[in-house]
Write a protein that holds these residues in place. Structure first.
Motif, PDB file in Angstrom:
ATOM      1  N   UNK A 268       6.510   7.843  38.576  1.00 53.97           N
ATOM      2  CA  UNK A 268       5.611   8.762  39.270  1.00 53.97           C
ATOM      3  C   UNK A 268       4.158   8.371  39.019  1.00 53.97           C
ATOM      4  N   UNK A 269       3.358   8.405  40.091  1.00 51.14           N
ATOM      5  CA  UNK A 269       1.908   8.216  39.982  1.00 51.14           C
ATOM      6  C   UNK A 269       1.241   9.573  40.146  1.00 51.14           C
ATOM      7  N   UNK A 270       0.265   9.885  39.292  1.00 49.36           N
ATOM      8  CA  UNK A 270      -0.421  11.177  39.380  1.00 49.36           C
ATOM      9  C   UNK A 270      -1.882  11.034  38.942  1.00 49.36           C
ATOM     10  N   UNK A 271      -2.699  11.961  39.420  1.00 52.34           N
ATOM     11  CA  UNK A 271      -4.125  11.960  39.097  1.00 52.34           C
ATOM     12  C   UNK A 271      -4.335  12.751  37.815  1.00 52.34           C
ATOM     13  N   UNK A 272      -5.209  12.217  36.941  1.00 47.91           N
ATOM     14  CA  UNK A 272      -5.471  12.865  35.663  1.00 47.91           C
ATOM     15  C   UNK A 272      -6.976  12.926  35.426  1.00 47.91           C
ATOM     16  N   UNK A 275     -10.884  16.741  31.263  1.00 52.18           N
ATOM     17  CA  UNK A 275     -11.999  17.710  31.306  1.00 52.18           C
ATOM     18  C   UNK A 275     -13.150  17.085  32.079  1.00 52.18           C
ATOM     19  N   UNK A 276     -13.799  16.119  31.451  1.00 47.81           N
ATOM     20  CA  UNK A 276     -14.884  15.413  32.130  1.00 47.81           C
ATOM     21  C   UNK A 276     -14.376  14.100  32.701  1.00 47.81           C
ATOM     22  N   UNK A 277     -15.096  13.552  33.650  1.00 50.04           N
ATOM     23  CA  UNK A 277     -14.757  12.239  34.179  1.00 50.04           C
ATOM     24  C   UNK A 277     -14.999  11.176  33.107  1.00 50.04           C
ATOM     25  N   UNK A 278     -14.346  10.017  33.285  1.00 56.63           N
ATOM     26  CA  UNK A 278     -14.257   9.031  32.209  1.00 56.63           C
ATOM     27  C   UNK A 278     -14.691   7.649  32.686  1.00 56.63           C
ATOM     28  N   UNK A 279     -15.139   6.823  31.728  1.00 52.95           N
ATOM     29  CA  UNK A 279     -15.327   5.408  32.033  1.00 52.95           C
ATOM     30  C   UNK A 279     -13.953   4.723  31.988  1.00 52.95           C
ATOM     31  N   UNK A 280     -13.915   3.417  32.262  1.00 49.85           N
ATOM     32  CA  UNK A 280     -12.626   2.730  32.374  1.00 49.85           C
ATOM     33  C   UNK A 280     -11.852   2.744  31.063  1.00 49.85           C
ATOM     34  N   UNK A 281     -12.526   2.517  29.947  1.00 42.81           N
ATOM     35  CA  UNK A 281     -11.850   2.514  28.643  1.00 42.81           C
ATOM     36  C   UNK A 281     -11.277   3.889  28.333  1.00 42.81           C
ATOM     37  N   UNK A 282     -12.060   4.933  28.582  1.00 36.76           N
ATOM     38  CA  UNK A 282     -11.580   6.298  28.329  1.00 36.76           C
ATOM     39  C   UNK A 282     -10.416   6.648  29.258  1.00 36.76           C
ATOM     40  N   UNK A 283     -10.446   6.125  30.470  1.00 36.13           N
ATOM     41  CA  UNK A 283      -9.370   6.405  31.428  1.00 36.13           C
ATOM     42  C   UNK A 283      -8.052   5.799  30.952  1.00 36.13           C
ATOM     43  N   UNK A 284      -8.089   4.561  30.461  1.00 37.98           N
ATOM     44  CA  UNK A 284      -6.872   3.946  29.938  1.00 37.98           C
ATOM     45  C   UNK A 284      -6.304   4.760  28.780  1.00 37.98           C
ATOM     46  N   UNK A 285      -7.194   5.178  27.890  1.00 37.02           N
ATOM     47  CA  UNK A 285      -6.762   5.947  26.727  1.00 37.02           C
ATOM     48  C   UNK A 285      -6.172   7.294  27.144  1.00 37.02           C
ATOM     49  N   UNK A 286      -6.749   7.906  28.159  1.00 38.66           N
ATOM     50  CA  UNK A 286      -6.247   9.213  28.603  1.00 38.66           C
ATOM     51  C   UNK A 286      -4.817   9.102  29.118  1.00 38.66           C
ATOM     52  N   UNK A 287      -4.519   8.043  29.878  1.00 41.76           N
ATOM     53  CA  UNK A 287      -3.146   7.861  30.371  1.00 41.76           C
ATOM     54  C   UNK A 287      -2.184   7.633  29.209  1.00 41.76           C
ATOM     55  N   UNK A 288      -2.590   6.796  28.234  1.00 45.83           N
ATOM     56  CA  UNK A 288      -1.726   6.519  27.093  1.00 45.83           C
ATOM     57  C   UNK A 288      -1.449   7.794  26.297  1.00 45.83           C
ATOM     58  N   UNK A 290      -1.275  10.617  27.437  1.00 45.20           N
ATOM     59  CA  UNK A 290      -0.426  11.457  28.274  1.00 45.20           C
ATOM     60  C   UNK A 290       0.981  10.871  28.421  1.00 45.20           C
ATOM     61  N   UNK A 291       1.278   9.837  27.632  1.00 46.68           N
ATOM     62  CA  UNK A 291       2.606   9.219  27.676  1.00 46.68           C
ATOM     63  C   UNK A 291       2.830   8.342  28.891  1.00 46.68           C
ATOM     64  N   UNK A 292       1.743   7.782  29.431  1.00 47.77           N
ATOM     65  CA  UNK A 292       1.846   6.979  30.656  1.00 47.77           C
ATOM     66  C   UNK A 292       0.965   5.750  30.531  1.00 47.77           C
ATOM     67  N   UNK A 293       0.904   4.977  31.594  1.00 44.57           N
ATOM     68  CA  UNK A 293       0.010   3.821  31.691  1.00 44.57           C
ATOM     69  C   UNK A 293      -0.941   4.046  32.855  1.00 44.57           C
ATOM     70  N   UNK A 357       0.554   6.156  35.714  1.00 43.13           N
ATOM     71  CA  UNK A 357       1.937   5.902  36.152  1.00 43.13           C
ATOM     72  C   UNK A 357       2.878   6.131  34.983  1.00 43.13           C
ATOM     73  N   UNK A 358       3.875   6.983  35.206  1.00 42.75           N
ATOM     74  CA  UNK A 358       4.876   7.269  34.185  1.00 42.75           C
ATOM     75  C   UNK A 358       6.245   6.880  34.741  1.00 42.75           C
ATOM     76  N   UNK A 359       6.894   5.908  34.055  1.00 45.04           N
ATOM     77  CA  UNK A 359       8.201   5.433  34.515  1.00 45.04           C
ATOM     78  C   UNK A 359       9.269   6.487  34.259  1.00 45.04           C
ATOM     79  N   UNK A 360      10.305   6.458  35.103  1.00 44.38           N
ATOM     80  CA  UNK A 360      11.425   7.366  34.911  1.00 44.38           C
ATOM     81  C   UNK A 360      12.144   7.031  33.613  1.00 44.38           C
ATOM     82  N   UNK A 361      12.678   8.044  32.963  1.00 50.95           N
ATOM     83  CA  UNK A 361      13.430   7.828  31.723  1.00 50.95           C
ATOM     84  C   UNK A 361      14.775   7.175  32.026  1.00 50.95           C
TER      85      UNK A 361
END
Length: 361
Positions: A268-272, A275-288, A290-293, A357-361
């Motif tokens: 599944x792909x979803x928007x995250x 709280x505040x908008x993020x730079x690219x490094x912060x965006x990668x960390x936010x997905x991780x 959240x248990x995703x890439x 993106x979070x892969x199916x279990x």
């Protein structure tokens, strides 16, 4: 005395010749006769049953991670009284061209699969003469022509089936802008975005569905082409009608853009936006966290195409680009046609949301 012996030998040879010509056809229907035709040219004629092989369908359509059955059956005329053990071989010719690749070989109930197909293919064998190939866990590169060959002694017949994966074609550029990709660079760029080089068939289908792009891009066969639904001066001029423009096969070191192909996702792909908008490094960390890439471009296009992903907020993707998917065009969400909008590759310190993106279990 010598004359009598020669005469006797001649009589014996004549008798044997007459016997050979008079021998009846053997019941296994595979007896060979030698005979002389009117022109004294020696031929061999096979009095046998005839083997037939048919695929029933010229094309089979499927999606990534799905299953497909490529039909193939064989039979004899006249029909045999008892079944025969034959050798069945399936081989694959990649859609981009290249050498034949063995997929599976089977004799009776014994079979062996090869290479990337190992463990993903088997013969169906639901009824006598059934040689259909059952494929599972389809991959993006499985598209191509598959040949079913049946061998029974001296008989060798074959039939072919095209496997076409359904998906979405999207144009892709290097972060530095248009026309920076050699053919090998283009292959690598598509693979990094969870996709593969598009074929002409896939690009043509996307053009029929409305893809309109003026920058020429590599395809899997080494040609460079681009689809135009709305003719205009920078894209071949008004004199040419809509269609897929082609530069033909190009030298592989030359630089162009690329058309990539992706298909159904196993996730599944979803928007995250925590709280505040993020730079690219912060965006990668936010997905991780959240248990995703962070999502790849091909994954975003696939989610838009197959899952109807629709979100009007731009977000970071894994390649450093910023995009957002729209299936229901509306005010303040870009053009009036559905599509994946792009802001290109902004400086990594800019602030945006992110697509994960979070892969199916």
């Amino acid at each position: 005395m010598v004359c009598c012996v020669q005469a006797l030998l001649l009589l014996v040879q004549l008798a044997l010749s007459n016997w050979a010509l008079a021998v009846p056809s053997i019941q296994n229907r595979f007896f060979y006769h030698d005979f002389l035709n009117g022109k004294d040219n020696k031929e061999i004629q096979l009095n046998s049953v005839k083997l037939h092989v048919d695929s029933a369908r010229s094309s089979v359509f499927a999606v990534r991670a799905g299953n497909a059955t490529l039909p193939c059956r064989f039979w004899y005329e006249p029909e045999l009284d008892s079944p025969r053990e034959v050798r069945v071989k399936w081989s694959w010719f990649p859609v981009a061209g290249g050498q034949e690749t063995d997929v599976l070989v089977a004799i009776g109930s014994r079979s062996r699969s090869f290479g990337d197909f190992r463990g993903r293919v088997q013969l169906r064998q639901d009824f006598p003469g059934d040689a259909a190939l059952v494929m599972t866990e389809l991959q993006l590169n499985d598209s191509g022509r598959y040949v079913c060959e049946v061998v029974d002694g001296l008989e060798d017949k074959s039939a072919s089936v095209e496997l076409e994966l359904r998906g979405v074609v999207f144009p892709y550029q290097h972060p530095r802008g248009r026309y920076h990709l050699s053919f090998l660079d283009a292959q690598r760029a598509c693979e990094e975005q969870d996709s593969t080089l598009a074929t002409f068939t896939q690009l043509f289908q996307s053009w029929k569905e409305g893809l309109n792009w003026c920058n020429a891009g590599w395809l899997a066969d080494g040609t460079v082409q681009y689809p135009i639904t709305q003719p205009r001066v920078p894209c071949g001029g008004h004199g040419l009608g809509p269609g897929v423009r082609s530069y033909g096969r190009r030298q592989l070191h030359l630089h162009h853009d690329v058309f990539c192909f992706s298909s159904l996702l196993q996730g599944k792909v979803y928007y995250l936006q925590p709280s505040d908008k993020m730079n690219l490094t912060e965006a990668r960390r936010a997905c991780e966290e959240n248990g995703a890439d962070i999502a790849k471009v091909g994954q975003l296009f696939a989610a838009w195409k197959f899952s109807g992903l629709d979100h009007c907020d731009a977000g970071w993707l894994a390649d450093g680009s910023v995009r957002y998917p729209i299936t229901r065009p509306r005010i303040n969400c870009g053009p009036s046609e559905p599509g994946v909008r792009s802001f290109g590759f902004p400086p990594p310190q800019h602030k945006h949301g992110v697509y994960c993106y979070k892969a199916d279990d």
